[in-house]
Design a protein around this motif. Structure first.
Motif, PDB file in Angstrom:
ATOM      1  N   PRO A  99       0.820  -1.222   0.000  1.00  0.00           N
ATOM      2  CA  PRO A  99       0.000   0.000   0.000  1.00  0.00           C
ATOM      3  C   PRO A  99       0.847   1.262   0.000  1.00  0.00           C
ATOM      4  O   PRO A  99       0.502   2.250  -0.654  1.00  0.00           O
ATOM      5  CB  PRO A  99      -0.817  -0.131   1.285  1.00  0.00           C
ATOM      6  N   ALA A 100       1.967   1.249   0.728  1.00  0.00           N
ATOM      7  CA  ALA A 100       2.831   2.431   0.777  1.00  0.00           C
ATOM      8  C   ALA A 100       3.422   2.729  -0.591  1.00  0.00           C
ATOM      9  O   ALA A 100       3.515   3.893  -1.010  1.00  0.00           O
ATOM     10  CB  ALA A 100       3.944   2.230   1.805  1.00  0.00           C
ATOM     11  N   VAL A 101       3.836   1.681  -1.298  1.00  0.00           N
ATOM     12  CA  VAL A 101       4.363   1.873  -2.646  1.00  0.00           C
ATOM     13  C   VAL A 101       3.279   2.416  -3.567  1.00  0.00           C
ATOM     14  O   VAL A 101       3.507   3.362  -4.340  1.00  0.00           O
ATOM     15  CB  VAL A 101       4.922   0.547  -3.210  1.00  0.00           C
ATOM     16  N   SER A 102       2.087   1.854  -3.488  1.00  0.00           N
ATOM     17  CA  SER A 102       0.969   2.299  -4.336  1.00  0.00           C
ATOM     18  C   SER A 102       0.635   3.765  -4.087  1.00  0.00           C
ATOM     19  O   SER A 102       0.352   4.523  -5.028  1.00  0.00           O
ATOM     20  CB  SER A 102      -0.262   1.432  -4.079  1.00  0.00           C
ATOM     21  N   ILE A 103       0.695   4.193  -2.840  1.00  0.00           N
ATOM     22  CA  ILE A 103       0.404   5.585  -2.498  1.00  0.00           C
ATOM     23  C   ILE A 103       1.435   6.523  -3.125  1.00  0.00           C
ATOM     24  O   ILE A 103       1.086   7.571  -3.689  1.00  0.00           O
ATOM     25  CB  ILE A 103       0.364   5.771  -0.958  1.00  0.00           C
ATOM     26  N   GLN A 104       2.720   6.136  -3.035  1.00  0.00           N
ATOM     27  CA  GLN A 104       3.780   6.970  -3.619  1.00  0.00           C
ATOM     28  C   GLN A 104       3.598   7.106  -5.132  1.00  0.00           C
ATOM     29  O   GLN A 104       3.746   8.192  -5.705  1.00  0.00           O
ATOM     30  CB  GLN A 104       5.149   6.364  -3.308  1.00  0.00           C
ATOM     31  N   ILE A 105       3.257   5.991  -5.775  1.00  0.00           N
ATOM     32  CA  ILE A 105       3.072   6.011  -7.229  1.00  0.00           C
ATOM     33  C   ILE A 105       1.855   6.854  -7.609  1.00  0.00           C
ATOM     34  O   ILE A 105       1.873   7.609  -8.580  1.00  0.00           O
ATOM     35  CB  ILE A 105       2.913   4.577  -7.784  1.00  0.00           C
TER      36      ILE A 105
END
Length: 325
Positions: A43-49
Motif C-alpha cells: 500500500p505504501a508503494v501504491s500511495i507513492q506512485i
C-alpha cells in the motif's frame, strides 16, 4: 525557462522518494516485488506512485496480466529519474572525494558464475574503504544485459560481453570451462579421455544465451563436436547437485568448483578441454564513473589477480589450466 517554471516542473516530478519508488516499480515489473526490495508495504508503494501520477496528471503504466508495462510517459519519467539520481550521485561522489572516499555507493551487477570469485575482489577493497556502501546484483545473462541497457549500475561482469552495445570492456581474469563429473562416475579415475569416451553421456547444460553456453557452443563448432543427449538446467548450483547425483556430466567454469573435493566432483581430463575464455568488467562508454567505481575498476585490473592466488577458487583454475597445457 524561468525559475517559476523550473519550480513547477520539480513539483510535478514529486519528491525524490516518489521518483525512486516509481523507478523501482519499473525495474521490478511489479508493485509487490518493488515493495520487497524497498522494504516498504505494498500500500505504501501504491500511495507513492499515485501521488506521482496525480502530480503529473498522466498515466505512467498499465497492468496487463499482473505485470506492469510502462507507457511512453512512464519511460520518460524513468529516464529523467536516472539523470536526476546520477547527478545527485556525482555530487555525492565529489563531496566524498573531498572527504577522502569515506563514503559513497558502488553498484555492481554480475552474471551468476562471477559470484564465486567477486567477493574475493570486494573483500580487500572494502577493507580499504569501509565507509562505502555496496549494491551487488546477481542474475542470468539476460537479466544483467537488461540492467546494462538501463544503465542501472556502475560496473558489470561478463564472461561473454555483448557485441551490440556501446561499451568499454576490460579483460582481467582467465575463465577455463572444464568438464566435470561425479567422483563416483566410471570415468572419474581416468587420466586421459577423448570426446568419443563421453559423447554418449547426458550433458547437463545452462540455457541458451548464457555466457557459458555461448563459449561451449563456439568451442564445439570449432572442434566439430556434437552433444547427443542434453538436459537444460538454469543454474550452476542445480547443475552441480545434479552431477553429484550422477544424472550426467557438465561443462562449467572452474570458478564454480571451489569445493569440489567436499562436494564429490572431479574434472575429467578430456582432450581440447578446458575451454579457455576470459572474464571482463564492463561499463557503458558514455558512463561517467563515480570516484568509488573508478577506484574499484582500478583495483580489479591492477590488484584483482593478487587477491585470488591463495584461495581454493584459484587452485581450481590453475588445475584446469594445467590440464589444458
Amino acid at each position: 525557462m524561468d525559475k517559476t517554471m523550473d519550480t513547477r516542473l520539480l513539483t510535478k516530478l514529486g519528491t525524490l522518494r516518489q521518483l525512486e519508488t516509481f523507478m523501482k516499480v519499473a525495474e521490478a515489473g511489479s508493485i509487490a516485488r518493488a515493495a520487497e526490495e524497498l522494504f516498504m508495504t505494498q500500500p505504501a508503494v501504491s500511495i507513492q506512485i499515485k501521488k506521482l501520477t496525480d502530480a503529473l496528471d498522466i498515466t505512467l503504466y498499465e497492468v496487463i496480466g499482473k505485470k506492469i508495462y510502462l507507457t511512453e510517459a512512464g519511460h520518460k519519467v524513468v529516464r529523467t529519474g536516472q539523470e536526476v539520481f546520477e547527478s545527485i550521485e556525482r555530487l555525492d561522489d565529489e563531496l566524498n572525494n573531498l572527504k577522502g572516499l569515506e563514503s559513497g555507493t558502488l553498484k555492481i551487477a554480475v552474471v551468476s558464475t562471477a559470484k564465486y570469485f567477486l567477493p574475493h575482489l570486494l573483500g580487500p577493497f572494502y577493507e580499504q574503504f569501509p565507509g562505502i556502501d555496496i549494491e551487488f546484483k546477481v542474475g542470468n545473462r539476460a537479466q544483467i544485459l537488461d540492467r546494462l541497457n538501463s544503465n542501472l549500475d556502475d560496473l558489470y561482469f561478463f564472461s561473454d560481453p555483448p557485441e551490440d552495445l556501446d561499451i568499454k570492456q576490460f579483460e582481467f581474469l582467465p575463465n577455463p570451462i572444464a568438464i566435470i563429473a561425479s567422483d563416483k562416475h566410471p570415468l572419474a579415475k581416468k587420466r586421459k579421455l577423448s570426446w568419443s569416451d563421453i559423447e554418449n553421456e547426458t550433458f547437463l547444460m545452462r540455457e541458451e544465451g548464457s555466457g557459458t553456453h555461448n563459449a561451449i557452443q563456439k568451442h564445439l563448432d570449432q572442434e566439430k563436436l556434437q552433444i547427443k543427449k542434453r538436459m537444460i538446467i538454469e543454474s550452476n548450483e542445480a547443475i552441480k547437485y545434479s552431477v553429484i547425483a550422477n544424472l550426467g556430466i557438465a561443462m562449467l567454469s572452474a570458478y564454480t568448483l571451489a569445493k569440489e573435493e567436499e562436494e564429490g566432483l572431479t574434472q575429467l581430463p578430456v582432450a581440447t578441454f578446458p575451454i579457455l575464455s576470459h572474464w571482463f568488467v564492463v561499463h557503458r562508454s558514455q558512463k561517467k564513473l563515480s570516484i568509488v567505481a573508478q577506484k574499484f575498476l582500478d583495483h580489479v585490473l591492477h590488484q584483482g589477480k593478487k587477491d585470488l592466488p591463495m584461495n581454493k577458487i584459484n587452485a581450481q583454475v590453475k588445475r584446469a589450466l594445467a590440464r589444458k597445457a
